[in-house]
Every structure is written in structure tokens, then in C-alpha cells.
Design a protein around this motif. Structure first.
Motif, mmCIF file in Angstrom:
data_model
loop_
_atom_site.group_PDB
_atom_site.id
_atom_site.type_symbol
_atom_site.label_atom_id
_atom_site.label_comp_id
_atom_site.label_asym_id
_atom_site.label_seq_id
_atom_site.Cartn_x
_atom_site.Cartn_y
_atom_site.Cartn_z
ATOM 1 N N PRO A 283 0.809 -1.223 0.000
ATOM 2 C CA PRO A 283 0.000 0.000 0.000
ATOM 3 C C PRO A 283 0.845 1.277 0.000
ATOM 4 N N ILE A 284 2.100 1.188 0.485
ATOM 5 C CA ILE A 284 2.957 2.382 0.555
ATOM 6 C C ILE A 284 3.716 2.596 -0.758
ATOM 7 N N LEU A 285 3.890 1.531 -1.540
ATOM 8 C CA LEU A 285 4.618 1.615 -2.814
ATOM 9 C C LEU A 285 3.977 2.691 -3.697
ATOM 10 N N ARG A 286 4.817 3.394 -4.439
ATOM 11 C CA ARG A 286 4.261 4.438 -5.325
ATOM 12 C C ARG A 286 3.494 3.814 -6.481
ATOM 13 N N PRO A 287 2.425 4.463 -6.938
ATOM 14 C CA PRO A 287 1.732 3.979 -8.141
ATOM 15 C C PRO A 287 2.726 3.927 -9.305
ATOM 16 N N GLY A 288 2.653 2.884 -10.098
ATOM 17 C CA GLY A 288 3.637 2.698 -11.178
ATOM 18 C C GLY A 288 4.834 1.899 -10.694
ATOM 19 N N GLY A 289 4.822 1.568 -9.397
ATOM 20 C CA GLY A 289 5.954 0.850 -8.810
ATOM 21 C C GLY A 289 5.866 -0.661 -8.980
ATOM 22 N N LEU A 290 6.948 -1.321 -8.578
ATOM 23 C CA LEU A 290 7.027 -2.784 -8.691
ATOM 24 C C LEU A 290 7.365 -3.387 -7.331
ATOM 25 N N VAL A 348 -3.654 -3.422 -8.095
ATOM 26 C CA VAL A 348 -2.756 -4.394 -8.738
ATOM 27 C C VAL A 348 -3.082 -4.429 -10.229
ATOM 28 N N VAL A 349 -2.114 -4.024 -11.064
ATOM 29 C CA VAL A 349 -2.385 -4.020 -12.509
ATOM 30 C C VAL A 349 -1.714 -5.182 -13.233
ATOM 31 N N GLU A 361 2.870 -5.492 -10.227
ATOM 32 C CA GLU A 361 2.853 -4.104 -10.688
ATOM 33 C C GLU A 361 1.744 -3.343 -9.991
ATOM 34 N N LYS A 362 2.089 -2.157 -9.493
ATOM 35 C CA LYS A 362 1.082 -1.339 -8.813
ATOM 36 C C LYS A 362 0.585 -0.214 -9.728
ATOM 37 N N GLY A 363 -0.703 0.030 -9.672
ATOM 38 C CA GLY A 363 -1.290 1.126 -10.457
ATOM 39 C C GLY A 363 -2.776 1.170 -10.196
ATOM 40 N N ALA A 364 -3.476 2.027 -10.914
ATOM 41 C CA ALA A 364 -4.927 2.135 -10.739
ATOM 42 C C ALA A 364 -5.602 1.075 -11.601
#
Ligand SMILES: C[S@@+](CC[C@H](N)C(=O)[O-])C[C@H]1O[C@@H](n2cnc3c(N)ncnc32)[C@H](O)[C@@H]1O
Length: 379
Positions: A283-290, A348-349, A361-364
Motif C-alpha cells: 500500500p505504501i509503494l508508489r503507483p507505477g511501482g514494482l 494491482v495491474v 505491478e502497482k497502479g490504478a
């Protein structure tokens, strides 16, 4: 990006000339030139050099001023002669001149923005490299130092072997890292690795942190280990002592370095620890992060809380991570999404499984499902 002197220079190196002038004012020109010289020494791989030594003077021009920094470089070592000008008695063998702003960009800027139009190399000692040459003996060493202004060609497997990580050789993760990390390589970012290496030996470990420092030339590299590892800190590397399962400790790390763009879990490999870290840090990882989890073989081994029979148990690392595959499709479920699919689904994308490695992969992830009028939705 971390808000310290290196972080400020990295951020400014991707900005305007005014950004760089402001950063130099905040950091101080002398300190900035020293940090740039330290980075070039790190990138020079001095231990591989044929035996040679030289005192190199960086003469960095900033308007009317010249900031001098002397480094005594030899095979395997570099001694920074701090705040030294020509007056302290140490005579340089070579002077490397640069416009300071151009040097900031050449070291910490995006690859495409690097230039060397103001660079001048002036040899003061001209002992030639060989009998039929006029090239100075110190030239190979200086070339190595300046090579650091155009990094980007290093192969990850080679770096892993050079810095003593097991990411290639015992495991074969480096082509997979290359696949996911290459598009991020030129960005200013924060990488957090759980597990610095070397276990209880305070002098050992840090191989992968050094590897990442070299690969991501604009990143601040942070490591967490349950054992004391301050010996690896320096330059763009930060190290923190604590457990990957301690949320208060992890929060304090993030408070110091900012939210990470990449998290790599290479710590205890115990299933419960892997899951606890993911639950807290994703949850703390930046969007677009891995978010990367290594050594998933332990998910099948009871010693690590794993199982070779209950492959879908969410108490094992793989069982838990597999629920994220459904999280990607959380909007398609008829009825409330179970556990992790509902909790992590909107963020989770992508989930990629490889031999013993997973990359999330993190994102919207909220683009919606098919419209209600679509024939496929009619029951
Ligand atoms: C496999 S090594 C890391 C290797 C390193 N990432 C590399 O590639 O060079 C695992 C490290 O995790 C540390 N470790 C074990 N349990 C931990 C925990 N609960 N929290 C943080 N670190 C832990 C160990 O002390 C050890 O140094």
C-alpha cells in the motif's frame, strides 16, 4: 525521492538550469562536487584497473568561481583530499575541467541529457604509456573515471557477479529484472530491498545494494536487514536495521527515505514474513511501482512455513500471491471479492510469475467491466 543532498542533485539534474543552480546553492557547491566525484569513483571499478595511480583534480566552473576537488586514485582505492585547491601542496597529475551544471547533469541526469561540451582534460605529468606512445600513463585511469558520465551499458548479470550478489549464478533472476526494470532505469527513484546479505557478519553483504546503485544511476538505494549492516552505507546507499515484519520499523524507514518505487523482498523467505511485508509495504509503494518477491521455492518447504501439498493455501507465499491474480480481475467477480482480491484489487495491474520470482505491478486498476447491455453479460 529522498530529500537529502544526493536526492536534491538527482532531482535537479532532470530539471531546468535554474533547478540545478538552486540545488547547488542548497547543497553547497563544494559538497556537490565532492558527491559527484565520489559517484564517479564508485562507477570506475578501480579494483579491475591495471596498476596505476594519479591525483585527479576536478576543476568545476560555476560562473566566476572554480570549485576544486582533488582525488588520489589508485587500483582498488580512492582517497578524497577534501576541500583542497592547488594551494595544499598536492600537485595533480591531471585536471579535469567541467562546467559544474554540465557535470551535475552528466552524472545524475537522464541519459539523453548528458553532454560533455565543457569538459577539458589537461595532463600535467606526461610519462607515456609505452615507448611508442605519447598517451600519458594515467590515461586509462582517467578514462575509467570519466566513463561514469555515460553509464548505462552494464549488464545486470555481470554486475551481480562483480558485486557478489547471488541474483545470477545461484539464481538466474537478472534477465527477469532487466525485463521489468529497464524502462525505469533512467528515472529518479527509491529502491528498497529487504535483506542486505551476509547474515550475522556485520562486515558482509551489500552485494545487491551495490548492484542496484550501479544499475539505477539516479536512484537512492535502501536496504533493510535484521542484522547490523551500516558498513554498506555510503554514497547513494542507505542501510537500516530492523525486521521486515515490524510495521513500526518499516514506517520509520519510509519516513526517512520516502515511499519506494521498487521493493524487493530477499530477506527471511519465511512465508509469514513475506506476506506480512507485502501487506504492509505494497500500500505504501508508489503507483507505477514494482514489488518483487525472490526465492519463492521456500513456499513449498515446511521449514519456511510452506507446503508442497496445499498449493493454494493463502498462508504460503505462493498461495497468497496467487490470490493477486484474481485481484487483477476484481471488477469481474459476481458478488463481493474475497480477501486479498478486494483489498489489493484496485491497485494491482499485473502479476508475473517466473521460476522462484514474482513481480507485482502497482497502479490504478478500476477501468470497469463490460457495460450491462453487452450480450455477454446477459444470463
Ligand atoms: C539472502 S540474504 C540477502 C542477499 C542480498 N539481497 C543480495 O542479493 O546480495 C538474506 C538477508 O536477510 C536478512 N534477514 C533475515 N531475516 C530477516 C528479517 N526478518 N528482516 C530483515 N532481514 C532479515 C539476513 O540477515 C540476511 O542478511
Amino acid at each position: 525521492m529522498i530529500e537529502d543532498d544526493v536526492g536534491r542533485l538527482i532531482a535537479a539534474a532532470g530539471g531546468t538550469e535554474r533547478d540545478m543552480r538552486n540545488a547547488l546553492r542548497d547543497v553547497g557547491a563544494e559538497r556537490a562536487v565532492r558527491l559527484l566525484a565520489e559517484e564517479l569513483v564508485h562507477r570506475a571499478d578501480l579494483e579491475d584497473l591495471p596498476h596505476a595511480e594519479a591525483v585527479v583534480r576536478f576543476a568545476c566552473h560555476l560562473g566566476e568561481r572554480t570549485v576544486n576537488h582533488l582525488v588520489h586514485v589508485s587500483k582498488g582505492s580512492a582517497r578524497h583530499i577534501a576541500d583542497a585547491g592547488e594551494s595544499d601542496g598536492t600537485a595533480p597529475d591531471v585536471t579535469v575541467r567541467y562546467d559544474t551544471l554540465e557535470l551535475v547533469r552528466a552524472v545524475f541526469g537522464p541519459t539523453s541529457a548528458r553532454t560533455s561540451s565543457t569538459r577539458r582534460v589537461e595532463w600535467h605529468t606526461t610519462d607515456p604509456i609505452g615507448p611508442h606512445s605519447e598517451v600519458p600513463r594515467t590515461a586509462p585511469l582517467v578514462q575509467r573515471l570519466l566513463r561514469g558520465t555515460a553509464p548505462g551499458l552494464d549488464d545486470l548479470a555481470e554486475l551481480s557477479l562483480r558485486f557478489g550478489s547471488d541474483k545470477w549464478g545461484l539464481h538466474f533472476y537478472t534477465p527477469l529484472f532487466e525485463r521489468h526494470f529497464a524502462p525505469m532505469r533512467d528515472r529518479p527513484l527509491t529502491l528498497l530491498e529487504l535483506g542486505i546479505g551476509g547474515f550475522d557478519d556485520p562486515e558482509a553483504g551489500g552485494g545487491s545494494l551495490r548492484l542496484w546503485r550501479r544499475y539505477f544511476h539516479r536512484a537512492v538505494i535502501c536496504g533493510v536487514d535484521i542484522a547490523e549492516k551500516t558498513v554498506v552505507a555510503g554514497g547513494r546507499i542507505r542501510s537500516f536495521r530492523g525486521s521486515q515484519t515490524d510495521p513500526v520499523f518499516l514506517d520509520s524507514v519510509v519516513e526517512r527515505v520516502g515511499p519506494p518505487d521498487i521493493v524487493i523482498d530477499d530477506a527471511s523467505h519465511r512465508c509469514a514474513d513475506v506476506i506480512a511485508s507485502f501487506r504492509h509495504l505494497f500500500p505504501i509503494l508508489r503507483p507505477g511501482g514494482l514489488y518483487v518477491v525472490e526465492d519463492l521455492q521456500t513456499s513449498y518447504w515446511p521449514r519456511y512455513g510452506g507446503s508442497s501439498e496445499e498449493l493454494s493455501s493463502p498462508a504460503t507465499s505462493m498461495g497468497f500471491l496467487k490470490t493477486l491474480a484474481d485481484a487483477v480481475n476484481h471488477e469481474e467477480l459476481n458478488g463481493p471479492a474475497p480477501d486479498t482480491a478486494g483489498e489489493f484489487g484496485p491497485h494491482v495491474v499485473g502479476v508475473h510469475f517466473y521460476h522462484n520470482l514474482a513481480v507485482i505491478e502497482k497502479g490504478a486498476n478500476q477501468e470497469g467491466t463490460l457495460p450491462p447491455w453487452h450480450p455477454a453479460r446477459a444470463d
